[in-house]
Design an enzyme around this catalytic site. Sequence first.
Site, PDB file in Angstrom:
ATOM      1  N   GLY A 153      -8.051   9.754   9.402  1.00  5.16           N
ATOM      2  CA  GLY A 153      -8.396   9.831  10.817  1.00  5.16           C
ATOM      3  C   GLY A 153      -9.440  10.860  11.196  1.00  5.16           C
ATOM      4  N   ASN A 184      -9.806   2.128   9.454  1.00  8.97           N
ATOM      5  CA  ASN A 184      -8.968   1.880  10.620  1.00  8.97           C
ATOM      6  C   ASN A 184      -9.468   2.668  11.832  1.00  8.97           C
ATOM      7  OD1 ASN A 184      -5.341   1.980  11.277  1.00  8.97           O
ATOM      8  ND2 ASN A 184      -7.012   1.443  12.595  1.00  8.97           N
ATOM      9  N   THR A 185      -9.310   3.988  11.778  1.00  9.04           N
ATOM     10  CA  THR A 185      -9.582   4.819  12.947  1.00  9.04           C
ATOM     11  C   THR A 185     -10.987   4.635  13.503  1.00  9.04           C
ATOM     12  OG1 THR A 185      -8.005   6.497  12.195  1.00  9.04           O
ATOM     13  CG2 THR A 185      -9.656   7.192  13.799  1.00  9.04           C
ATOM     14  N   LYS A 212       0.887  -1.173   0.000  1.00 13.67           N
ATOM     15  CA  LYS A 212       0.000   0.000   0.000  1.00 13.67           C
ATOM     16  C   LYS A 212       0.922   1.220   0.000  1.00 13.67           C
ATOM     17  CE  LYS A 212      -3.892   2.162   2.362  1.00 13.67           C
ATOM     18  NZ  LYS A 212      -3.470   3.282   3.233  1.00 13.67           N
ATOM     19  N   ALA A 251      -9.523   6.185   3.877  1.00 15.52           N
ATOM     20  CA  ALA A 251      -9.315   7.327   4.780  1.00 15.52           C
ATOM     21  C   ALA A 251     -10.560   8.190   4.939  1.00 15.52           C
ATOM     22  CB  ALA A 251      -8.152   8.213   4.318  1.00 15.52           C
ATOM     23  N   GLY A 252     -10.826   8.531   6.195  1.00 18.92           N
ATOM     24  CA  GLY A 252     -11.889   9.475   6.515  1.00 18.92           C
ATOM     25  C   GLY A 252     -13.260   8.883   6.774  1.00 18.92           C
TER      26      GLY A 252
END
Length: 257
Positions: A158, A206-207, A97, A184-185
């Site tokens: 994040g 993830n976050t 990645k 992301a986001g």
Amino acid sequence: MDELIIAGRSFRSRLMVGTGKFASNTKMAETIAASGSEIVTVALRRVNIDDQQDDLLNHIDRDKYLLLPNTSGARDAEEAIRLARLSRAAGCEPWVKLEVTPDPYYLLPDPIETLKAAEVLVKEGFIVLPYINADPVLAKHLQEVGVATVMPLGAPIGTNKGLKTRDSVAIIIEQAIVPVVVDAGLGAPSHAAEAMELGADAVMVNTAMSVAGNPPLMAAAFGKAVEAGRQAYLAGLGKEQKQAEASSPLTGFLRNE
């Protein structure tokens, strides 16, 4: 079965997960299992790839999950290429990645350095999954050099803001010749479902999982949302209308009275 195909490899799940910010590696492992994901990304700067007993790596069953090393923290193409080469030298599969983020505040990816690194890594036989801004022109250039996916951000890493780049992501999806993974986001399962309904092939989260009160339960929710969004996309969403339109006919049967 409607499987995700990347570089000729099939996956049942269209949810990819990260390994950062968890309270413990045990909780991380429980969350990954609950998500149903088969692709797990790990920042090369956080682990010792050479050490199979590295505590984080020891919690990821490589027979069950594709370990996707990422170059998070790389500030330019040269640094990203070096990290990718290190992962392969340590015995990882040649999947990477690609992340090049010189901006320490917003962590936005550098388009020029990302393309430069992708060109080199593809030529060296890596299966490259680049993290990018939602830039349709850059996405096309990356596909031309042979990347396996493109991974446009929904919002800065994040932030949990959701699919703020929706219109640009839609163009990338429309023009794509490789899978599009929204990365992301995404802060809520509804965000993931929205991306999938739009036609994304997969999402990376993830976050939103790691900071949840109950990470495994949140991971399970994301897994269901991704499946629901994909099914809705395949079913064909109804078009938005400018004015109200009755779902039940109001004519015909009234005339018979």
